[in-house]
Design an enzyme around this catalytic site. Sequence first.
Site, short mmCIF file in Angstrom:
data_model
loop_
_atom_site.label_atom_id
_atom_site.label_comp_id
_atom_site.label_asym_id
_atom_site.label_seq_id
_atom_site.Cartn_x
_atom_site.Cartn_y
_atom_site.Cartn_z
N GLU A 142 54.42 30.96 57.98
CA GLU A 142 53.09 31.19 57.77
C GLU A 142 52.33 30.10 58.55
O GLU A 142 52.46 28.98 58.55
CB GLU A 142 52.55 31.18 56.25
N THR A 179 60.83 32.99 49.23
CA THR A 179 60.30 34.10 48.81
C THR A 179 60.65 35.33 49.88
O THR A 179 59.81 35.96 50.70
CB THR A 179 58.66 34.07 48.63
N LYS A 206 62.44 40.35 54.63
CA LYS A 206 60.90 40.07 54.77
C LYS A 206 60.98 38.65 54.35
O LYS A 206 61.75 37.93 53.62
CB LYS A 206 60.03 40.71 53.93
N THR A 240 43.53 36.00 47.32
CA THR A 240 42.53 36.79 47.59
C THR A 240 42.58 37.58 49.10
O THR A 240 41.72 38.18 49.44
CB THR A 240 41.10 35.98 47.67
N THR A 270 54.73 40.79 52.93
CA THR A 270 53.66 40.19 52.44
C THR A 270 52.79 39.51 53.45
O THR A 270 52.11 40.18 54.32
CB THR A 270 54.00 39.16 51.27
N ASN A 291 47.64 29.86 52.61
CA ASN A 291 48.07 29.54 51.19
C ASN A 291 46.82 28.89 50.42
O ASN A 291 46.87 28.94 49.23
CB ASN A 291 49.10 28.53 51.17
#
Length: 422
Positions: A295, A209, A198, A422, A172, A417
């Site tokens: 991230e 996640t 992942k 989008t 992702t 985040n």
Amino acid sequence: MQIINGGVTAPAGFKTAGVHANIKGKGGTKKDVALLVASAPCTAAGVYTLSEVKAAPVLLSQELTASGRLQAVVMNSGNANACTGQQGLQDAKTMTEVAGEALGLDPKLVGVASTGVIGVNLPMDRVIAGIKAAAAVVMAGPVAEVAATADDTATAAATTFGPDAAAEAIMTTDTFPKQVALRFDLNGTPITIGAMAKGSGMIHPNMGTMLGFVTTDAAIAPDALLAALRAATDLSYNMITVDGDTSTNDQVILLANGVAGNEPITLGTPAYETFTAALTEAMTILAKAIARDGEGATKLIEVQVKGAASEAAARAIAKTIVGSSLVKAAAFGADANWGRIIAAAGRAGVPINQFTVTITMGEILVLQDSTPVPFDEELALAYLKGDSILFTVDLKMGEAAATAWGCDLTYDYVKINGSYRT
């Protein structure tokens, strides 16, 4: 123990594919559907999110792996199929049915996993087309060229067949695919373990996640396989954190086909201990890769706690420190603020002796027996600017130890985040 190439296809008898199905509906070429297929039914085990809100694929895979037998797993990224009601449950089941039909398998032998945005129904027309395309690639193998995408774009099989394509298809916000394979000797028999995973955000102890898929050619009893997976998960994926959030979707599935021909591994034997150690090493490599790829992250943080009264206490303290927003922010700014480390240790929920704590940053001693130690600030700054930093905390209360991994907290984490959908 030897690191080798091949990811989840390193053990004999496993094939993979990853294709572009345009699940988010935004075009492009990103792979988002993957298949992992064994040549015969495997002994299977799974571990799943501890969240009370579980995605449809998690609920279904839990039910399927309870039988202890799987032969394939179908996966998608871009949509979590979480909090999607009864339709989500039916869609997860449809994914296993479509994959089973395309591969000629009983759908009860097909696990399912999804990752991505929560609360959006799967675009099943694209998902189904993607599964069929991935199955065609798996069945055809590395031929010169096949129609390998769901939007009728011919793609060279070299880009869709194999572990690299599958590892890419489950990503992702990951910035790189994560896979590893190890080979080791078990009583004279070579055993191979392959894995891919992942994860980048919404990562916290008790997984996040993240998805993990592990294969092995070892012969192993079902109860031993599940016990080994749980033990390895506790020391790897459950010891990482990126942002303190546990996901609805995380799961790890392990398939063992037994083609190595070893005497079946059983609980309580030296062979079980050897296998579990190798499995833990493979999964730890991937867990650290997830933490490094948090991230917006710029560096990997490792926290080693030793001298604890119990392993549970060591684990709790290590996870609390590495998950502290203040520790993570200080790491990003290369600020040698050891006060944030001991403060985090103090709120971990386990007893510590506040007068015996020693802390080092790399090799730089900053606190000894809870007494500040003068240190070279410039040397500490240079160390903390590196892309991998180690904090060691010695509690001097016992012999237990534990290690946790995380990453720094950066401006980019908020940017990523703040616009995830989008």
